[in-house]
Design an enzyme around this catalytic site. Structure first.
Site, short mmCIF file in Angstrom:
data_model
loop_
_atom_site.label_atom_id
_atom_site.label_comp_id
_atom_site.label_asym_id
_atom_site.label_seq_id
_atom_site.Cartn_x
_atom_site.Cartn_y
_atom_site.Cartn_z
N CYS A 1 29.27 18.65 43.05
CA CYS A 1 28.69 19.60 42.09
C CYS A 1 29.76 20.56 41.57
CB CYS A 1 27.52 20.36 42.70
SG CYS A 1 27.93 21.27 44.20
N HIS B 1 25.97 25.26 46.56
CA HIS B 1 25.76 24.39 45.39
C HIS B 1 26.24 25.08 44.12
CE1 HIS B 1 24.08 21.16 43.11
NE2 HIS B 1 23.18 21.93 42.49
#
Length: 482
Positions: free
Chosen positions: A113, A430
């Site tokens: 990510c 994330h």
């Protein structure tokens, strides 16, 4: 059932059966199919006058072989559309992507990510995409190594694939080349690839592109990445012990927003980031001494990147810890007071022009509300982006116009992308990209899942908890024509 013929205009319709068990309206419907004359317009002559929709066939006494007369005008035949209707599901994928107004997401290949969000933010810069599209093996500079060339080509291909697709794109080729160029992104933990720092990925990718996209022969636009993202800093160094002073200049691709208990806003963090202390050799003292370094911006980029310095090395846990403090950032950033005196002088006239144009625009909008003819207000030059670097450019902001005015920077920037981090450590959590489209709408790119966002949601990414918080912001310069 009796069979009749019907005369209509110059035509005679033979062999029409009448089901006398059904009302005459059904017979009229048959004639509508044959002639195009709607039942309400049909005037059919029978015994006793005109045939009614609910008449009694027995009373009318229609006979087999009887001739009836009908009057009435048919409906106009519906013409086929000049341009065939194309349904969304029939469009090719590239056209469908254009209709959506935003590009596809990226598949997470396992803790990637950080890479996906970096790619989505940088892909939003049209001038960078243009420079990449013009890159080829022939344009490759002699001092660009093979892996840098491969990463540049992989970036170009990935940007193109994202623009052409509506389905999530797998960045496997790009990821493979990125790890070959920068082996630190290949680190494994328990057999899986580790989460990495998005800022490091951003910096390394831009550095590679800055080397590859240099024109080997032309001096004009020789460093596309520097023209887009480069910030020149003018620094003054002062030794507190000896009183020595010196100056230096440096070029960076981002400004730092330092976060402390005193910093509540991006602007305050930028001021802290332009001041610092360092140790270096003092010629007067003949040894290492402490210097205070104060920097000012001496030239502006078209795209200003700001890194929020949220991570620091925590010795106790032997990992990068995160500063969760809330730091607000604006949709419109003015950095005039962070500029050098020379640059401020150059910005004064363009800023005055911008104020005049915005004041005029507001006046026109007010007039429009009171019924003025000037209801359509055109976008000012200040709101339109323009090619060019430094303080001015000879490129017209509106291609194709006869204007010979130059475009000038104003020191004012509009937010166009935010890269956020959710979690407590740089090596976990994330990363997500939030990108403003040309239409003005914001899209959140959460790996392979793009979704629309409201503008007010973008300013809520300022931190203070475990929600997504800004780690990198990217602003686009406003220009005026003079």
């Amino acid at each position: 059932m009796p069979t009749v013929s019907v005369k209509w205009q110059k035509k005679v319709l033979d062999g029409i059966e009448i089901d006398v068990s059904l009302p005459p309206y059904v017979f009229k419907a048959q004639l509508y199919d044959l002639t195009g004359v709607p039942p309400e317009r049909q005037k059919i002559m029978v015994k006793g006058g005109l045939l009614k929709d609910d008449g009694d066939w027995a009373a009318i006494g229609v006979k087999d072989g009887q001739k009836l007369m009908m009057m009435g005008t048919a409906d106009e035949i519906v013409k086929a559309p000049e341009k065939a209707i194309v349904f969304a599901e029939d469009l090719p994928e590239e056209a469908l992507a254009t209709n959506l107004g935003y590009s596809a997401g990226l598949v997470n290949l396992g803790n990637t990510c950080y890479m996906n969000s970096t790619v989505q933010c940088l892909k939003s810069v049209p001038e960078l995409k243009s420079a990449l599209s013009n890159y080829s093996l022939a344009a490759r500079s002699n001092d660009v190594d093979q892996t840098s060339h491969m990463l540049t080509v992989a970036t170009r291909e990935l940007f193109g694939e994202l623009d052409r697709s509506v389905n999530a794109v797998s960045p496997s080729q790009f990821w493979m080349v990125l790890r070959k160029k920068y082996p630190q992104f290949s680190q494994l933990q328990n057999g899986m690839h580790m989460q990495q720092d998005a800022e490091e990925c951003w910096t390394q990718l831009l550095y590679t592109l800055s080397q590859s996209l240099k024109a080997p022969t032309s001096s004009e636009g020789a460093d596309a990445v520097k023209a887009l993202f480069g910030v020149n800093l003018q620094s003054r160094l002062h030794c507190q012990e000896s009183g020595e002073e010196s100056s230096e200049t440096e070029s960076v691709y981002s400004l730092k927003c330092h976060i402390s208990h005193e910093v509540n806003h991006l602007h305050e963090g930028l001021k802290h980031g332009l001041k610092g202390e360092l140790e270096k050799t003092s010629p007067a003292l003949g040894r290492t001494a402490l210097y205070v370094k104060e920097s000012l911006i001496d030239s502006l980029p078209r795209y200003l990147t700001v890194q929020f310095v949220r991570f620091f090395w925590k010795r106790e846990s032997n990992q990068k810890a995160k500063i969760l403090r809330k730091v607000d950032y604006p949709l419109v950033l003015d950095i005039f007071d962070l500029c050098s005196e020379d640059l401020r002088k150059k910005l004064e006239a363009p800023r005055q022009k911008l104020r005049e144009e915005e004041g005029k625009k507001l006046g026109l909008q007010t007039s429009a509300k009171s019924g003025s003819k000037d209801s359509d207000v055109k976008m000012t030059d200040a709101e339109a982006s323009a090619n060019g670097s430094g303080e001015s450019s000879t490129v017209n902001p509106q291609e194709g116009t006869s204007s010979e005015k130059e475009t000038h920077m104003t020191g004012i920037y509009d937010l166009v992308a935010v890269l956020t981090h959710k979690g407590r450590s740089a090596d976990s959590g994330h990363y997500v990209a939030w990108v403003k489209q040309e239409s003005g709408k914001w899209i959140q790119y959460d790996d392979d899942n793009p979704s629309m966002q409201r503008e007010e949601d973008i300013t809520k990414l300022s931190g203070g908890g475990d929600w997504h918080m800004a780690y990198i912001t990217m602003y686009k310069a406003r220009f005026v024509s003079m």
